[in-house]
Design a protein around this motif. Structure first.
Motif, PDB file in Angstrom:
ATOM      1  N   LEU A  63      -0.262   4.255  -3.533  1.00  0.00           N
ATOM      2  CA  LEU A  63      -0.663   3.049  -4.264  1.00  0.00           C
ATOM      3  C   LEU A  63       0.449   2.588  -5.182  1.00  0.00           C
ATOM      4  O   LEU A  63       1.156   3.405  -5.781  1.00  0.00           O
ATOM      5  CB  LEU A  63      -1.888   3.320  -5.134  1.00  0.00           C
ATOM      6  N   THR A  64       0.567   1.301  -5.316  1.00  0.00           N
ATOM      7  CA  THR A  64       1.462   0.701  -6.297  1.00  0.00           C
ATOM      8  C   THR A  64       0.831  -0.621  -6.733  1.00  0.00           C
ATOM      9  O   THR A  64      -0.169  -1.047  -6.191  1.00  0.00           O
ATOM     10  CB  THR A  64       2.882   0.491  -5.722  1.00  0.00           C
ATOM     11  N   GLY A  65       1.410  -1.246  -7.719  1.00  0.00           N
ATOM     12  CA  GLY A  65       0.909  -2.528  -8.200  1.00  0.00           C
ATOM     13  C   GLY A  65       0.047  -2.394  -9.439  1.00  0.00           C
ATOM     14  O   GLY A  65      -0.489  -1.324  -9.733  1.00  0.00           O
ATOM     15  N   VAL A  66      -0.101  -3.492 -10.160  1.00  0.00           N
ATOM     16  CA  VAL A  66      -0.833  -3.502 -11.419  1.00  0.00           C
ATOM     17  C   VAL A  66      -2.287  -3.088 -11.244  1.00  0.00           C
ATOM     18  O   VAL A  66      -2.855  -2.418 -12.094  1.00  0.00           O
ATOM     19  CB  VAL A  66      -0.709  -4.884 -12.109  1.00  0.00           C
ATOM     20  N   GLY A  67      -2.910  -3.451 -10.141  1.00  0.00           N
ATOM     21  CA  GLY A  67      -4.306  -3.123  -9.914  1.00  0.00           C
ATOM     22  C   GLY A  67      -4.564  -1.657  -9.631  1.00  0.00           C
ATOM     23  O   GLY A  67      -5.697  -1.180  -9.734  1.00  0.00           O
ATOM     24  N   LEU A  75      -9.749   7.785  -2.705  1.00  0.00           N
ATOM     25  CA  LEU A  75     -10.285   6.758  -1.802  1.00  0.00           C
ATOM     26  C   LEU A  75     -10.923   7.476  -0.625  1.00  0.00           C
ATOM     27  O   LEU A  75     -10.230   8.052   0.208  1.00  0.00           O
ATOM     28  CB  LEU A  75      -9.166   5.848  -1.294  1.00  0.00           C
ATOM     29  N   TYR A  76     -12.239   7.499  -0.585  1.00  0.00           N
ATOM     30  CA  TYR A  76     -12.979   8.164   0.489  1.00  0.00           C
ATOM     31  C   TYR A  76     -12.492   9.601   0.693  1.00  0.00           C
ATOM     32  O   TYR A  76     -12.306  10.058   1.808  1.00  0.00           O
ATOM     33  CB  TYR A  76     -12.885   7.362   1.785  1.00  0.00           C
ATOM     34  N   GLY A  77     -12.255  10.289  -0.409  1.00  0.00           N
ATOM     35  CA  GLY A  77     -11.838  11.685  -0.364  1.00  0.00           C
ATOM     36  C   GLY A  77     -10.343  11.894  -0.234  1.00  0.00           C
ATOM     37  O   GLY A  77      -9.878  13.026  -0.210  1.00  0.00           O
ATOM     38  N   LEU A  78      -9.567  10.813  -0.151  1.00  0.00           N
ATOM     39  CA  LEU A  78      -8.109  10.920  -0.014  1.00  0.00           C
ATOM     40  C   LEU A  78      -7.450  10.671  -1.365  1.00  0.00           C
ATOM     41  O   LEU A  78      -7.507   9.560  -1.883  1.00  0.00           O
ATOM     42  CB  LEU A  78      -7.600   9.894   1.007  1.00  0.00           C
ATOM     43  N   PRO A  79      -6.828  11.695  -1.953  1.00  0.00           N
ATOM     44  CA  PRO A  79      -6.182  11.489  -3.253  1.00  0.00           C
ATOM     45  C   PRO A  79      -4.935  10.613  -3.100  1.00  0.00           C
ATOM     46  O   PRO A  79      -4.056  10.926  -2.304  1.00  0.00           O
ATOM     47  CB  PRO A  79      -5.808  12.898  -3.702  1.00  0.00           C
ATOM     48  N   PRO A  80      -4.872   9.505  -3.824  1.00  0.00           N
ATOM     49  CA  PRO A  80      -3.704   8.626  -3.694  1.00  0.00           C
ATOM     50  C   PRO A  80      -2.505   9.132  -4.490  1.00  0.00           C
ATOM     51  O   PRO A  80      -2.655   9.769  -5.520  1.00  0.00           O
ATOM     52  CB  PRO A  80      -4.194   7.294  -4.265  1.00  0.00           C
ATOM     53  N   ARG A  81      -1.341   8.840  -3.985  1.00  0.00           N
ATOM     54  CA  ARG A  81      -0.095   9.060  -4.716  1.00  0.00           C
ATOM     55  C   ARG A  81       0.261   7.718  -5.326  1.00  0.00           C
ATOM     56  O   ARG A  81       0.158   6.684  -4.675  1.00  0.00           O
ATOM     57  CB  ARG A  81       0.995   9.504  -3.751  1.00  0.00           C
ATOM     58  N   ARG A  82       0.679   7.712  -6.573  1.00  0.00           N
ATOM     59  CA  ARG A  82       1.000   6.452  -7.253  1.00  0.00           C
ATOM     60  C   ARG A  82       2.509   6.271  -7.378  1.00  0.00           C
ATOM     61  O   ARG A  82       3.226   7.199  -7.686  1.00  0.00           O
ATOM     62  CB  ARG A  82       0.398   6.432  -8.649  1.00  0.00           C
ATOM     63  N   LEU A  83       2.919   5.042  -7.156  1.00  0.00           N
ATOM     64  CA  LEU A  83       4.309   4.646  -7.360  1.00  0.00           C
ATOM     65  C   LEU A  83       4.317   3.469  -8.315  1.00  0.00           C
ATOM     66  O   LEU A  83       3.491   2.579  -8.203  1.00  0.00           O
ATOM     67  CB  LEU A  83       4.964   4.205  -6.049  1.00  0.00           C
ATOM     68  N   MET A  84       5.231   3.469  -9.233  1.00  0.00           N
ATOM     69  CA  MET A  84       5.378   2.328 -10.130  1.00  0.00           C
ATOM     70  C   MET A  84       6.660   1.592  -9.756  1.00  0.00           C
ATOM     71  O   MET A  84       7.656   2.200  -9.420  1.00  0.00           O
ATOM     72  CB  MET A  84       5.444   2.765 -11.590  1.00  0.00           C
ATOM     73  N   SER A  85       6.598   0.301  -9.820  1.00  0.00           N
ATOM     74  CA  SER A  85       7.745  -0.540  -9.495  1.00  0.00           C
ATOM     75  C   SER A  85       8.021  -1.478 -10.654  1.00  0.00           C
ATOM     76  O   SER A  85       7.097  -1.987 -11.281  1.00  0.00           O
ATOM     77  CB  SER A  85       7.434  -1.349  -8.227  1.00  0.00           C
ATOM     78  N   LEU A  86       9.286  -1.706 -10.931  1.00  0.00           N
ATOM     79  CA  LEU A  86       9.644  -2.620 -12.011  1.00  0.00           C
ATOM     80  C   LEU A  86       9.383  -4.065 -11.633  1.00  0.00           C
ATOM     81  O   LEU A  86       9.084  -4.888 -12.475  1.00  0.00           O
ATOM     82  CB  LEU A  86      11.117  -2.452 -12.374  1.00  0.00           C
ATOM     83  N   TRP A  87       9.498  -4.389 -10.354  1.00  0.00           N
ATOM     84  CA  TRP A  87       9.297  -5.743  -9.878  1.00  0.00           C
ATOM     85  C   TRP A  87       8.254  -5.721  -8.779  1.00  0.00           C
ATOM     86  O   TRP A  87       8.385  -4.980  -7.819  1.00  0.00           O
ATOM     87  CB  TRP A  87      10.596  -6.317  -9.329  1.00  0.00           C
ATOM     88  N   PRO A  88       7.230  -6.557  -8.870  1.00  0.00           N
ATOM     89  CA  PRO A  88       6.182  -6.552  -7.837  1.00  0.00           C
ATOM     90  C   PRO A  88       6.720  -6.756  -6.426  1.00  0.00           C
ATOM     91  O   PRO A  88       6.236  -6.133  -5.496  1.00  0.00           O
ATOM     92  CB  PRO A  88       5.269  -7.710  -8.245  1.00  0.00           C
ATOM     93  N   THR A  89       7.739  -7.577  -6.268  1.00  0.00           N
ATOM     94  CA  THR A  89       8.268  -7.813  -4.928  1.00  0.00           C
ATOM     95  C   THR A  89       8.998  -6.596  -4.389  1.00  0.00           C
ATOM     96  O   THR A  89       9.233  -6.498  -3.193  1.00  0.00           O
ATOM     97  CB  THR A  89       9.229  -9.017  -4.927  1.00  0.00           C
ATOM     98  N   ALA A  90       9.337  -5.665  -5.258  1.00  0.00           N
ATOM     99  CA  ALA A  90      10.020  -4.451  -4.818  1.00  0.00           C
ATOM    100  C   ALA A  90       9.043  -3.385  -4.339  1.00  0.00           C
ATOM    101  O   ALA A  90       9.451  -2.376  -3.780  1.00  0.00           O
ATOM    102  CB  ALA A  90      10.872  -3.885  -5.952  1.00  0.00           C
TER     103      ALA A  90
END
Length: 104
Positions: A63-67, A75-90
């Motif tokens: 997962l990435t993005g502000v939301g 998500l349905y038993g699947l643990p998400p990995r989070r990524l943060m990005s400085l620019w949404p288009t990136a």
């Protein structure tokens, strides 16, 4: 099948793509909903349904993005990995780079 699902969750729009082993992109799509959580779960459900993907086929969810800050459980038993990005288009570039480093 070994599919990694990348999801960029915005305020109301979610972009989702799957990558199969061998770096093969699978049917990117964009879903719009009233809020980030609805958009995320709607995109995820529609994506796996439309592409014939079973939950057991999914190796990882990224997962990435502000939301993505609104997601506090698997998500349905699947643990998400989070990524943060400085620019949404990136976000897509960051996810693509991450997928290349996953050990398959």
């Amino acid at each position: 099948m070994g599919v990694v699902i990348g999801i960029d969750v915005g305020g109301s729009t979610t972009k989702i793509v799957g990558i199969k082993r061998g770096d093969q992109l699978q049917s990117p799509m964009c879903i719009t909903a009233a809020d980030p959580v609805t958009s995320l779960f709607g995109a995820f459900g529609k994506y796996i349904y439309d592409n014939g993907i079973e939950l057991s086929d999914i190796e990882q969810v990224v997962l990435t993005g502000v939301g993505s800050a609104y997601v506090n459980s698997p998500l349905y038993g699947l643990p998400p990995r989070r990524l943060m990005s400085l620019w949404p288009t990136a976000s897509v570039l960051v996810m693509r780079s991450t997928f290349r480093h996953l050990s398959w």
